[in-house]
Design an enzyme around this catalytic site. Structure first.
Site, PDB file in Angstrom:
ATOM      1  N   ARG A 122      11.305  -3.013  12.033  1.00 47.49           N
ATOM      2  CA  ARG A 122      10.292  -2.658  12.722  1.00 47.49           C
ATOM      3  C   ARG A 122       9.793  -3.625  13.624  1.00 47.49           C
ATOM      4  NH1 ARG A 122       5.992   0.202   8.772  1.00 47.49           N
ATOM      5  NH2 ARG A 122       4.860  -0.901   9.849  1.00 47.49           N
ATOM      6  N   LYS A 147       0.663  -1.265  -0.032  1.00 45.78           N
ATOM      7  CA  LYS A 147      -0.079  -0.042   0.039  1.00 45.78           C
ATOM      8  C   LYS A 147       0.923   1.453   0.093  1.00 45.78           C
ATOM      9  CE  LYS A 147      -1.948  -0.531   4.110  1.00 45.78           C
ATOM     10  NZ  LYS A 147      -1.685  -1.807   4.439  1.00 45.78           N
ATOM     11  N   ARG A 177      11.655  -7.193   5.832  1.00 48.31           N
ATOM     12  CA  ARG A 177      11.741  -5.857   5.650  1.00 48.31           C
ATOM     13  C   ARG A 177      12.739  -5.277   6.545  1.00 48.31           C
ATOM     14  NH1 ARG A 177       6.065  -3.035   4.691  1.00 48.31           N
ATOM     15  NH2 ARG A 177       5.856  -2.934   7.082  1.00 48.31           N
ATOM     16  N   ARG A 188      -1.020  -9.441  12.830  1.00 46.43           N
ATOM     17  CA  ARG A 188      -1.287  -8.511  11.970  1.00 46.43           C
ATOM     18  C   ARG A 188      -2.386  -8.936  10.915  1.00 46.43           C
ATOM     19  NH1 ARG A 188       3.641  -4.727  10.489  1.00 46.43           N
ATOM     20  NH2 ARG A 188       1.895  -3.225   9.737  1.00 46.43           N
ATOM     21  N   ARG A 216      -9.639   0.924   8.705  1.00 46.88           N
ATOM     22  CA  ARG A 216      -8.982  -0.620   9.123  1.00 46.88           C
ATOM     23  C   ARG A 216     -10.258  -1.468   9.592  1.00 46.88           C
ATOM     24  NH1 ARG A 216      -3.583   0.349   8.516  1.00 46.88           N
ATOM     25  NH2 ARG A 216      -2.163  -1.356   9.565  1.00 46.88           N
TER      26      ARG A 216
END
Ligand code: AMP
Length: 214
Positions: free
Chosen positions: A156, A13, A123, A167, A88
């Site tokens: 992160r 996104k 990531r 998530r 969300r």
């Protein structure tokens, strides 16, 4: 033009929103970035949400809306915006109508869960300039160091494999109903998010162009 991008965490996104924002000359608003900014600045809101963010839980809607309403009033949003990470859940989708009025289109970026886990757990990000990398697909020139500003890259806390899986389950439970919500309103466009970045952007721009013409 007012657009919304929906997709599971790691669907791309943020990457696609940046491309669309440039191509369409509209602002990019990431609620994740707005919230991370509060955390980094250790504001009252930031301190309140740190554990929720790090554990991959949704932050209370009133906090996100407060930041979003403030952001939308900024000058660069005058020509329109693309929302990345909001709404969300259906409650937020309903509130969004009061905040922005009607939307032009909602684009759902569809990526299978196993690909997401591989993408996100690899990531790495730079906390100084925000540049993102991937240990396998987009590695920096020097391992673990940002190409732009030489900062040591971090993972992160919410990108660890366990938190990514959590998530994804939050996405399935809370966010997936938003897809049907917008489908029922005739606003939904869908793209396959597994190809090359520019192919996906082109597909989105073509779909949006066709949709706006009709
Ligand atoms: P993102 O960068 O969009 O993946 O968001 C990172 C984290 O920010 C999420 O896991 C949530 O903790 C929080 N967050 C972002 N947008 C929202 C939202 N619209 N509602 C609640 N929490 C959010």
């Amino acid at each position: 033009m007012k657009l919304v991008l929906i997709g599971s965490p790691g669907a791309g996104k943020g990457t696609q929103a940046k491309v669309l924002s440039k191509s369409l000359a509209i602002a990019h608003i990431s609620t994740g970035d707005l919230l991370r900014n509060e955390m980094n600045l250790k504001t009252e809101i930031g301190l309140k949400i740190t554990d929720m963010m790090n554990n991959g839980e949704l932050v209370p809607t009133e906090i996100v809306c407060e930041l979003l309403v403030k952001r939308i009033k900024e000058k660069d949003c005058g020509n329109g915006y693309i929302l990345d990470g909001f709404p969300r859940n259906v409650e937020q989708a309903e509130m969004l109508e009061d905040i922005t009025g009607s939307l032009d289109r909602v684009v759902y970026i569809n990526v299978a869960d196993d690909i997401i886990v591989e993408r996100m757990s690899g990531r790495r990000s730079c906390q100084t300039c925000g540049q993102m990398y991937h240990v396998k697909y987009n590695s920096p020139m020097i391992d673990g160091i940002c190409d732009n500003c030489n900062t040591v890259l971090i993972q992160r806390p919410d990108d660890s494999e366990e938190t990514v899986k959590h998530r994804l389950s939050v996405f399935r439970t809370a966010t997936a109903p938003v897809i049907s919500y917008y489908k029922d309103k005739g606003l939904l466009l869908e793209v396959d998010g597994t190809g090359a970045i520019n192919e996906i952007s082109n597909q989105m721009l073509n779909l949006l162009g066709a949709a706006v013409e009709n």
